[in-house]
Design a protein around this motif. Structure first.
Motif, mmCIF file in Angstrom:
data_model
loop_
_atom_site.group_PDB
_atom_site.id
_atom_site.type_symbol
_atom_site.label_atom_id
_atom_site.label_comp_id
_atom_site.label_asym_id
_atom_site.label_seq_id
_atom_site.Cartn_x
_atom_site.Cartn_y
_atom_site.Cartn_z
ATOM 1 N N GLY A 83 0.763 -1.388 -0.002
ATOM 2 C CA GLY A 83 0.024 -0.001 -0.098
ATOM 3 C C GLY A 83 0.891 1.427 -0.136
ATOM 4 O O GLY A 83 0.824 2.057 0.963
ATOM 5 N N GLU A 84 1.785 1.380 -0.987
ATOM 6 C CA GLU A 84 2.410 2.785 -1.297
ATOM 7 C C GLU A 84 1.542 3.885 -1.347
ATOM 8 O O GLU A 84 0.568 4.003 -2.054
ATOM 9 C CB GLU A 84 3.191 2.531 -2.464
ATOM 10 N N LYS A 85 1.838 5.015 -0.417
ATOM 11 C CA LYS A 85 0.832 5.957 -0.086
ATOM 12 C C LYS A 85 1.077 7.298 -1.478
ATOM 13 O O LYS A 85 0.180 7.603 -1.818
ATOM 14 C CB LYS A 85 1.159 6.898 1.205
ATOM 15 N N ASP A 86 2.340 7.089 -2.006
ATOM 16 C CA ASP A 86 2.743 7.983 -2.899
ATOM 17 C C ASP A 86 2.242 7.242 -4.454
ATOM 18 O O ASP A 86 2.777 6.370 -4.697
ATOM 19 C CB ASP A 86 4.209 8.146 -3.168
ATOM 20 N N SER A 87 1.262 7.860 -5.058
ATOM 21 C CA SER A 87 0.623 7.264 -6.381
ATOM 22 C C SER A 87 1.870 7.037 -7.335
ATOM 23 O O SER A 87 1.616 6.413 -8.367
ATOM 24 C CB SER A 87 -0.434 8.131 -6.681
ATOM 25 N N ARG A 88 3.084 8.035 -7.470
ATOM 26 C CA ARG A 88 3.849 7.917 -8.203
ATOM 27 C C ARG A 88 4.592 6.461 -8.489
ATOM 28 O O ARG A 88 5.263 6.234 -9.317
ATOM 29 C CB ARG A 88 4.834 9.160 -8.106
ATOM 30 N N PHE A 89 4.566 5.878 -7.104
ATOM 31 C CA PHE A 89 5.418 4.642 -6.913
ATOM 32 C C PHE A 89 4.611 3.581 -6.745
ATOM 33 O O PHE A 89 4.915 2.785 -5.953
ATOM 34 C CB PHE A 89 6.333 4.773 -5.847
ATOM 35 N N ALA A 90 3.346 3.771 -6.895
ATOM 36 C CA ALA A 90 2.325 2.523 -6.706
ATOM 37 C C ALA A 90 2.536 1.339 -7.489
ATOM 38 O O ALA A 90 2.074 0.248 -6.894
ATOM 39 C CB ALA A 90 0.900 3.124 -7.023
ATOM 40 N N ASP A 91 3.063 1.195 -8.479
ATOM 41 C CA ASP A 91 3.410 -0.003 -9.312
ATOM 42 C C ASP A 91 4.418 -0.942 -8.665
ATOM 43 O O ASP A 91 5.426 -0.299 -7.747
ATOM 44 C CB ASP A 91 3.919 0.282 -10.746
ATOM 45 N N GLU A 92 4.007 -2.235 -8.660
ATOM 46 C CA GLU A 92 4.950 -3.146 -7.675
ATOM 47 C C GLU A 92 6.245 -3.367 -8.398
ATOM 48 O O GLU A 92 7.207 -3.470 -7.698
ATOM 49 C CB GLU A 92 4.173 -4.620 -7.888
ATOM 50 N N ASP A 93 6.666 -2.909 -9.522
ATOM 51 C CA ASP A 93 7.928 -2.906 -10.017
ATOM 52 C C ASP A 93 8.666 -1.640 -9.350
ATOM 53 O O ASP A 93 10.023 -2.067 -9.565
ATOM 54 C CB ASP A 93 7.973 -2.597 -11.525
ATOM 55 N N TRP A 94 8.381 -0.914 -8.704
ATOM 56 C CA TRP A 94 8.949 0.061 -7.908
ATOM 57 C C TRP A 94 9.692 -0.900 -6.677
ATOM 58 O O TRP A 94 10.805 -0.130 -6.136
ATOM 59 C CB TRP A 94 8.163 1.236 -7.456
ATOM 60 N N ASN A 95 9.311 -1.770 -6.412
ATOM 61 C CA ASN A 95 9.893 -2.471 -5.212
ATOM 62 C C ASN A 95 11.080 -3.432 -5.565
ATOM 63 O O ASN A 95 11.710 -4.143 -4.663
ATOM 64 C CB ASN A 95 8.592 -3.378 -4.542
ATOM 65 N N ALA A 96 11.282 -3.495 -6.717
ATOM 66 C CA ALA A 96 12.293 -4.342 -7.328
ATOM 67 C C ALA A 96 13.654 -3.570 -7.555
ATOM 68 O O ALA A 96 13.824 -2.277 -7.873
ATOM 69 C CB ALA A 96 11.955 -4.963 -8.710
ATOM 70 N N TRP A 97 14.785 -4.371 -7.593
ATOM 71 C CA TRP A 97 16.132 -3.592 -7.580
ATOM 72 C C TRP A 97 16.275 -3.511 -9.237
ATOM 73 O O TRP A 97 15.862 -4.033 -9.859
ATOM 74 C CB TRP A 97 17.183 -4.457 -6.954
ATOM 75 N N PRO A 98 16.787 -2.241 -9.391
ATOM 76 C CA PRO A 98 17.459 -1.170 -8.502
ATOM 77 C C PRO A 98 16.652 0.037 -8.412
ATOM 78 O O PRO A 98 16.733 1.141 -7.889
ATOM 79 C CB PRO A 98 18.570 -0.554 -9.530
ATOM 80 N N TYR A 99 15.308 0.019 -8.757
ATOM 81 C CA TYR A 99 14.275 0.897 -8.875
ATOM 82 C C TYR A 99 13.564 1.355 -7.351
ATOM 83 O O TYR A 99 13.534 2.328 -6.912
ATOM 84 C CB TYR A 99 12.987 0.503 -9.642
ATOM 85 N N VAL A 100 13.715 0.307 -6.464
ATOM 86 C CA VAL A 100 13.876 0.691 -5.050
ATOM 87 C C VAL A 100 14.598 1.483 -4.336
ATOM 88 O O VAL A 100 14.281 2.415 -3.783
ATOM 89 C CB VAL A 100 13.624 -1.139 -4.367
ATOM 90 N N ALA A 101 15.594 1.232 -4.721
ATOM 91 C CA ALA A 101 16.918 2.095 -4.432
ATOM 92 C C ALA A 101 16.751 3.631 -4.872
ATOM 93 O O ALA A 101 16.801 4.657 -4.030
ATOM 94 C CB ALA A 101 18.141 1.780 -4.786
ATOM 95 N N LEU A 102 16.269 3.771 -6.061
ATOM 96 C CA LEU A 102 15.934 4.935 -6.715
ATOM 97 C C LEU A 102 14.779 5.595 -5.902
ATOM 98 O O LEU A 102 14.769 6.790 -5.649
ATOM 99 C CB LEU A 102 15.675 5.154 -7.974
ATOM 100 N N LYS A 103 13.792 4.718 -5.594
ATOM 101 C CA LYS A 103 12.718 5.304 -5.112
ATOM 102 C C LYS A 103 12.671 5.848 -3.589
ATOM 103 O O LYS A 103 12.442 6.959 -3.159
ATOM 104 C CB LYS A 103 11.360 4.249 -5.037
#
Length: 597
Positions: A83-103
């Protein structure tokens, strides 16, 4: 003694120097999207110098940076939260490396800079507001969600569509760029790209007639749909910043149609979309436009009493006019002054009620719009308007985009240009693209008198030769605000309780400046709070009011109709149109005027 020739040369030099300065400032402002770079620099210098002189504050920020860095790595290495509160990062792929580090790195940077912008004592209130606002703007621009190489959703969509999403996004970008470059102020309305929802065909389709017209307004009276109507017509004064049909969109969400179907005789003002020849129109002219509409409503319907409703700036105009009429009614035996005779028509109807929709009368807390209002920025704006004779609709629309840039600018650009998604196509968005201009003098007076000097709330605004006091309003009032309003913050609207001495029913509706007002029955996830201030109740803090006022699910329109019906007489036969007053069918001519800028 200096010779006349020498004097003439000195004057020429002075004018040349002034012209050079104005040209340079205009170019600097253009490079800063119409904002004054001097005002921006002064605000950030105020903040930076106070921070430099605050070693204690610096040490706290250094500690905060360390804490956020450690928290970032814990978040990167830990199991992602649901349940990511920021809608910009709601997609599940934001939790994968390296995007999770960027986020997580961006979120930490965002939190630190917002903390750093919140300087302690010493920074002026206006400068602090500007630093907070533009820090947020810069951070939103740097979000990794805005760029194709750091947004996993964009990359996944490109792979799934074999690059067609990026191709479509580039096509949208080139189309928008071509429209921007080809736009010219003198382009006739018929040569502009058509609106998605055509005025008079898809929106603004409630049947009616134009029954009055002068240089500034058309007055539309709508055809009744019930066998009987309440005897007091409802006159609506929309803002001149927008086309009136925000209140007459599609049939299912038209406030005009709703009121007509409930047995009200409805009239609405359609403001003229000005051009350069209207540069000298004043605030006084717009107030007289409201008075002309009130007089014409009585002439057309024959009603001795009239309900009135004003939206946004139209509500501010209506409040000033209602106060001026209330002052006159308190002194019935006194002869009118020359200015009163010249500006206020005789034989006006009694105001049965005054309804203000998202309209401010106290501008000490104007919300995010306040970042654009100071002496330096107004001087820059006056110069720009002076060259054209008006504030362009595009410039005004750009200011509103600033207020919600995360969604209206960066979110839209990501969807449209990076993912190849067409813009949402519905009536409110089409209306939003149908921009209007404002005359240079009127807009300058409005910003200076109301926003900068808060003259109306301070009892210093003058109309028809006398000071306007909202305490003179005698009619009962309904004042509607919305919870997420960036233009007229609800706590600012709520201050009407401090300025009036009449019955006030206050409504706080769920939504924003437009969507909260256009909230028809049947729309899901809508609610409102309502409470009335009776005599001798005293002041109630807005937070206390919100905590205590009951929440009602549904549309506040139904409460408005009931409130109006309680203050109306017995229903009777609808007023007939007078053939000699009918000029043309609704929606009229003024609403059709469009400009490229």
């Amino acid at each position: 003694m200096e010779s006349p020739a020498g004097f003439d040369l000195s004057k020429q030099q002075h004018n040349a120097a002034k012209a050079l300065d104005e040209t340079l400032r205009a170019q600097m402002a253009q490079a800063c999207s119409g904002l004054s770079p001097i005002a921006l620099a002064m605000a950030h210098a105020d903040w930076a110098m106070h921070l430099m002189a605050s070693p204690g504050r610096q040490s706290l920020l250094a500690q905060r940076a360390l804490e956020l860095s450690l928290q970032t790595w814990r978040n990167v290495l830990a199991q992602p939260e649901q349940g990511e509160k920021d809608s910009r990062f709601a997609d599940e792929d934001w939790n994968a490396w390296p995007y999770v580090a960027l986020k997580e790195g961006f979120k930490a940077c965002d939190a630190w800079w917002r903390d750093a912008a919140q300087q302690g004592g010493g920074v002026s209130r206006h400068h602090q507001h500007m630093v907070n606002f533009f820090t947020g703007q810069a951070l939103d621009a740097m979000s990794p969600s805005n760029w194709p190489w750091t947004n996993p959703e964009v990359q996944r969509t490109a792979q799934e569509t074999q690059g067609r999403s990026l191709q479509e996004g580039m096509r949208f970008f080139m189309k928008d760029l071509q429209e921007t470059l080809s736009a010219h102020p003198d382009t006739p309305s018929e040569a502009l790209p058509p609106l998605d929802y055509a005025v008079g065909k898809d929106v603004a389709v409630t049947p009616g007639k134009v029954v009055f017209r002068n240089h500034l307004i058309e007055l539309i009276q709508y055809t009744p749909t019930t066998r009987e109507v309440l005897p007091e017509p409802v006159l609506i004064v929309p803002s001149c910043i927008m086309k009136y049909y925000i209140l007459d969109l599609s049939p299912h969400n038209s406030m005009v149609k709703y009121l007509v179907d409930q047995g009200h005789t409805v009239l609405i003002v359609s403001w003229r979309n000005p051009d350069a020849s209207d540069r000298d129109l004043k605030m006084q002219d717009y107030l007289c436009g409201v008075l002309a509409a009130i007089a014409a409503a009585k002439a057309s319907t024959g009603a001795p009493r009239l309900h009135t409703m004003g939206y946004c700036l139209g509500g501010t105009f209506l409040a000033i006019v209602a106060a001026a009429l209330g002052r006159l009614s308190r002194k019935p035996g006194r002869a009118r002054t020359a200015k009163e005779k010249a500006l206020i028509p005789d034989d006006l109807p009694e105001l049965a009620s005054v309804i203000l929709l998202a309209a401010q009368t106290d501008f000490t807390e104007p919300g995010e719009l306040g970042v654009f209002i100071d002496e330096e920025q107004l001087a820059t704006l006056r110069q720009t308007m002076g060259e054209r004779g008006y504030l362009s609709g595009k410039q005004m629309g750009g200011s509103f985009v600033y207020l919600a840039s995360r969604g209206l600018l960066w979110g839209r650009n990501t969807r449209r240009y990076l993912m190849g998604e067409e813009d949402a196509n519905f009536d409110l968005m089409s209306w939003n693209a149908d921009t209007t201009r404002l005359p240079a003098r009127m807009h300058s007076e409005y910003l200076t008198a109301l926003f900068l000097n808060n003259a109306l709330a301070a009892g210093q605004y003058r109309f028809a030769g006398a000071t306007v006091a909202l305490m003179d309003i005698r009619a009962p009032m309904m004042v509607v605000a919305t919870t997420r309003d960036h233009v007229s913050p609800w706590k600012s609207v709520y201050k009407i309780h401090l300025q009036t001495d009449t019955h006030v029913t206050f409504v706080l509706a769920e939504g924003g400046h437009n969507a909260g007002i256009v909230s028809e029955p049947g729309r899901p996830r809508r609610s409102y709070q309502m409470g009335s201030v009776e005599d001798n109740m005293g002041w109630i803090d807005p937070d206390d009011w919100k905590a205590e006022a009951p929440v009602t699910q549904g549309s506040w329109w139904e409460a408005m109709h009931a409130w109006l019906a309680e203050r109306s007489g017995r229903p009777g036969k609808p007023p007939a149109f007078k053939r000699e007053q009918v000029l043309c069918d609704a929606p009229g001519e003024y609403v059709m005027v469009r400009y490229a800028d």
